[in-house]
Design an enzyme around this catalytic site. Structure first.
Site, PDB file in Angstrom:
ATOM      1  N   HIS A 414      -3.531  -9.632   0.118  1.00  0.00           N
ATOM      2  CA  HIS A 414      -2.958  -8.443  -0.520  1.00  0.00           C
ATOM      3  C   HIS A 414      -3.639  -7.164  -0.031  1.00  0.00           C
ATOM      4  CE1 HIS A 414      -2.571  -5.417  -3.770  1.00  0.00           C
ATOM      5  NE2 HIS A 414      -1.340  -5.857  -3.802  1.00  0.00           N
ATOM      6  N   CYS A 735       9.522 -11.304   8.243  1.00  0.00           N
ATOM      7  CA  CYS A 735       8.835 -10.160   7.645  1.00  0.00           C
ATOM      8  C   CYS A 735       7.352 -10.429   7.447  1.00  0.00           C
ATOM      9  CB  CYS A 735       9.493  -9.768   6.316  1.00  0.00           C
ATOM     10  SG  CYS A 735       9.550 -11.103   5.106  1.00  0.00           S
TER      11      CYS A 735
END
Length: 796
Positions: A414, A735
């Site tokens: 993240h 992606c």
């Protein structure tokens, strides 16, 4: 104990971060009691939960909302006075719920036992939940009641504190500052009464000129209310912080003072002339007060405004309350934002820690080490965030950061993904490369983060400035950067809508992945089911639609593909109200997420709101370039159910509206021929797909070395999906991060026939040129027949 659900808390149970629970005054008293050695009169505080329970259980909330709705102009003094009076009367007319009365009564009796006094005298002070913040002080706007005795009288005074939340001046201030009147709750502090023979205030910054080298003390005879209210002119004493020298004394005559009455309440009495003209404090008392002020400022790390009293019974000095000083704190923050404060510059390259360079760049600044997510709100603009690992709800803090350094994580964690999108230098995984950043970097230390090479240095490094480029001569031709057209579309990943305008000029073909989670954590903050329960579903629709609109408008006419919400249960729980609706899952990564939520009776109403937001952008705002993507769809039945719900909500697939599927689970690849019926195309989520094919958690340092998107098993799966999708006329994108990190993987994708690749903003230009180069190479190889052959069998 869940503090948020208690009616009251004792001082030692509270700390400064509990402002939302008990307000600034209460939380500060708790902080000083629990974490410093300054003397604080003991007590307890009712909570914001108790206040809200009172106004909701009695039906007051609706009455108050109706009255507040009548305020059309706070500059109209008569209107303001009339409505404020009606609000206070409405509160006082209601009886406090019996269980809340019982809790206050029981605590009062316990207080007497703890201090060894039967029916002790107390002060009842108000504490607003947005009070005493450096950028919003409600100080002095609610009332204080002194020398109160007996549980019945305390309950009455608590109600009066609640009512004082709606004095004329409090209502006026909140209107001007933009605070919602019903969002601000009140805590009441019940604190042992100090029989003050002298009292006053003190500051750790000169409030007249901002000089922070000295402590300014104001004192007068009697209770401190007359000093705070300006009824008397106190003595002024100026004490140096470094040597504790009394630098100045200004002694002012005092004619009256406020004192406690033996049977309760207070009264004003005259001060004998000879006494009133003398110094109100001894030099020893002045210095002792200065010591406490310095300790409190050091503990809080900012300028402080404090109230104190000296008890007539034993001469003991007590600190009655402390709060951040607002005026000069705000000015200092603005100056710091304008001019970056530099620490001592050094040329010594002393390495503190090393890690993986996740997002390039080099910056210097002050480290802010955060070990507990509850401390995120303390993070300030321009600091360097040092933590174990970030999560979606950290994004608002990450946007303030100059750089990010984490103990754990890899190139696709993240912190890595978000920092690249935000353009913030970032180093991850320090712990696996020698030492944890949170243990090695001191909080508040000046450091230099070289995220291009994955090194953190001690101090602020002196770097040679690059020579300024020579200006172009008059009439000279300036060559614009050229990006050759590519048959493979290059899309961009984006989460934060505020960055859409900034990145719109990049040579991308649209947005291949817009992460909805950013809008939740940056703008909404509340769980969708909680908003539905509290009667505000429109907040979900409107704020989602507004965030999506910003991106679609900035990119138009290029397409934007929104991925519906893909929080894990642990991440949803971090949103306000989430605890009530989220399960505790041993493996949230493989739990209740993505498509599995959308048709679940427990969540379906929230998903419908997401659909309504998409429809609003397309139909009300007229932005037809918006398409959607379904994440983490495990089987065909889920695809059928979810697309069915979407169609019911007006989002049926059509010529100008495409529905994509995130291909991130092996079943998406294996059953692609059946998934084809429900979607227009796929976007490969190579991060999760690689983990699930290899059975390897990329954020687990023990096995992260196994994680690799280039693994043959992953490449075989990708090629198979492209072949099956293309046979049915479907498109395939990717992606994940792999195409921009590994040129050979990018080449593999283009040779396999992928239709598009979506990469982070910082790699759009690089990937665009790389794709053009690969496509040209393929054409040349085709013409010459001398191209490199595939060394591995990619068919399964």
């Amino acid at each position: 104990m869940e503090k948020e659900k208690e009616y009251l808390l004792w001082f030692e149970q509270m700390e400064r971060k509990d402002v939302a629970i008990v307000g600034g005054k209460s939380s500060s008293l708790g902080e000083m009691t629990a974490k410093t050695d300054v003397p604080v009169p003991y007590g307890y505080a009712t909570t914001a939960y108790a206040y809200r329970y009172f106004i909701e259980a009695t039906g007051l909330k609706e009455k108050m909302a109706a009255l507040i709705g009548q305020i059309t102009d706070v500059e109209n003094t008569a209107q303001l006075r009339d409505i404020s009076a009606k609000l206070r009367k409405a509160i006082m007319d209601e009886e406090m719920p019996k269980d809340l009365q019982a809790a206050i009564t029981k605590a009062y009796k316990e207080l007497g036992k703890k201090v060894g006094e039967k029916d002790p005298y107390v002060a009842v002070r108000s504490s607003a939940t947005a009070e005493d913040l450096p950028d919003a002080s409600f100080a002095g706007q609610q009332d204080t009641y002194l020398n109160v005795q007996g549980a019945k009288m305390i309950i009455q005074k608590v109600k009066e504190c609640y009512a004082s939340c709606f004095t004329d001046r409090a209502v006026y201030y909140r209107e001007k500052q933009g605070f919602d009147h019903l969002d601000v709750a009140l805590s009441a502090v019940i604190q042992m009464m100090v029989y003050s023979k002298a009292a006053g205030v003190m500051f750790t910054v000169n409030v007249a000129d901002g000089d922070d080298k000295n402590v300014l003390i104001e004192g007068a005879y009697g209770l401190g209310e007359y000093v705070v209210q300006g009824t008397v002119t106190p003595d002024d004493y100026l004490v140096s912080k470094d040597k504790l020298e009394i630098l100045e004394k200004t002694v002012n005559p005092q004619e009256v003072k406020l004192i406690r009455k033996p049977g309760g309440d207070v009264e004003e009495v005259p001060v004998p002339k000879a006494e009133g003209e003398g110094q109100k404090l001894t030099d020893e008392q002045i210095k002792e007060l200065a010591v406490y002020a310095i300790k409190i400022e050091k503990h809080y790390g900012c300028y402080m405004d404090m109230e104190w009293g000296i008890d007539e019974r034993d001469g003991k000095i007590w600190i009655l309350q402390a709060r951040p000083e607002t005026v000069w704190s705000r000015r200092k923050a603005k100056e710091t934002a304008k001019v970056e404060k530099k620490g001592a510059v050094t040329t010594d390259r002393k390495v503190i820690v090393k890690g993986a360079p996740a997002s390039p760049g080099q910056v210097s600044g002050k480290a802010h080490v955060i070990l507990d997510p509850s401390m995120i709100d303390e993070f300030k603009q321009g600091e360097i965030l040092v933590t174990e690992m970030t999560a979606p709800d950290w994004v608002p803090a990450m946007k303030k950061a100059k750089a990010i350094v984490t103990d754990s994580g890899g190139m696709t964690c993240h912190a890595s993904i978000v920092s690249r999108e935000l353009g913030i230098p970032c180093i991850v995984g320090c712990k696996s490369r020698g030492a944890a950043a949170t243990a090695s970097i001191a909080n508040g230390a000046d450091i230099t983060v070289d995220a291009t090479h994955g090194v953190v240095y001690e101090g602020i490094l002196e770097e040679a400035k690059p020579a300024a480029a020579a200006p172009a001569a008059a009439g000279a031709t300036v060559t614009a950067e050229f990006f050759p057209p590519t048959g493979t579309k290059i899309y961009m990943n984006l989460g934060d809508p505020e960055l859409a305008e900034k990145y719109a000029s990049l040579p991308c073909d649209g947005i291949g992945l817009m992460r909805e989670e950013f809008i939740w954590t940056t703008y909404i903050h509340e769980h969708p089911l909680y908003l539905i329960k509290t009667g505000h579903p429109e907040k979900v629709v409107n704020q989602l639609a507004e965030g999506i609109r910003q991106v679609c408008q900035a990119m138009a006419p290029r397409p934007v593909t929104l991925r519906f919400s893909d929080f894990k249960s642990s991440e949803y729980r971090d949103l306000k109200g989430g605890d009530e609706f989220e399960p505790y899952e041993p493996s949230a990564l493989l739990g209740w997420r993505g498509a599995s939520r959308y048709y679940d009776p427990k969540y379906i109403e929230a998903f419908k709101l997401e659909c309504q937001a998409v429809r609003k952008v397309r139909e009300e705002f007229g932005l037809k370039n918006l398409n959607v993507m379904i994440p983490f769809c495990r089987n065909i039945d889920e695809a059928r159910k979810v697309t069915g719900i979407m169609a019911e909500q007006g989002l049926a697939r059509g010529k100008d509206f495409k529905v994509w599927l995130m291909a991130e689970i092996p079943s998406n690849i294996i059953l692609a021929d059946q998934f084809n019926e429900f979607v227009d195309g796929y976007s490969i989520g190579s991060n999760d797909l690689t983990m699930l094919i290899l059975g390897c958690d990329r954020d687990n340092d023990t096995v992260s070395h196994i994680y690799d998107e280039r693994n043959l098993a992953v490449r075989r799966a990708v090629r198979h999906l492209i072949e099956v999708a293309h046979k049915a006329g479907k498109t395939v994108s990717i992606c994940g991060q792999a195409p921009s990190v590994y040129p050979e993987f990018c080449e593999f994708l283009i040779k396999s026939g992928i239709d598009s690749m979506s990469v982070n903003p910082d790699t759009v230009k690089f990937t665009k040129k790389l794709a053009a180069h690969i496509e040209q190479r393929i054409l040349l190889d085709s013409l010459t027949g001398r191209g490199r052959q595939e060394a591995e069998d990619l068919d399964w």
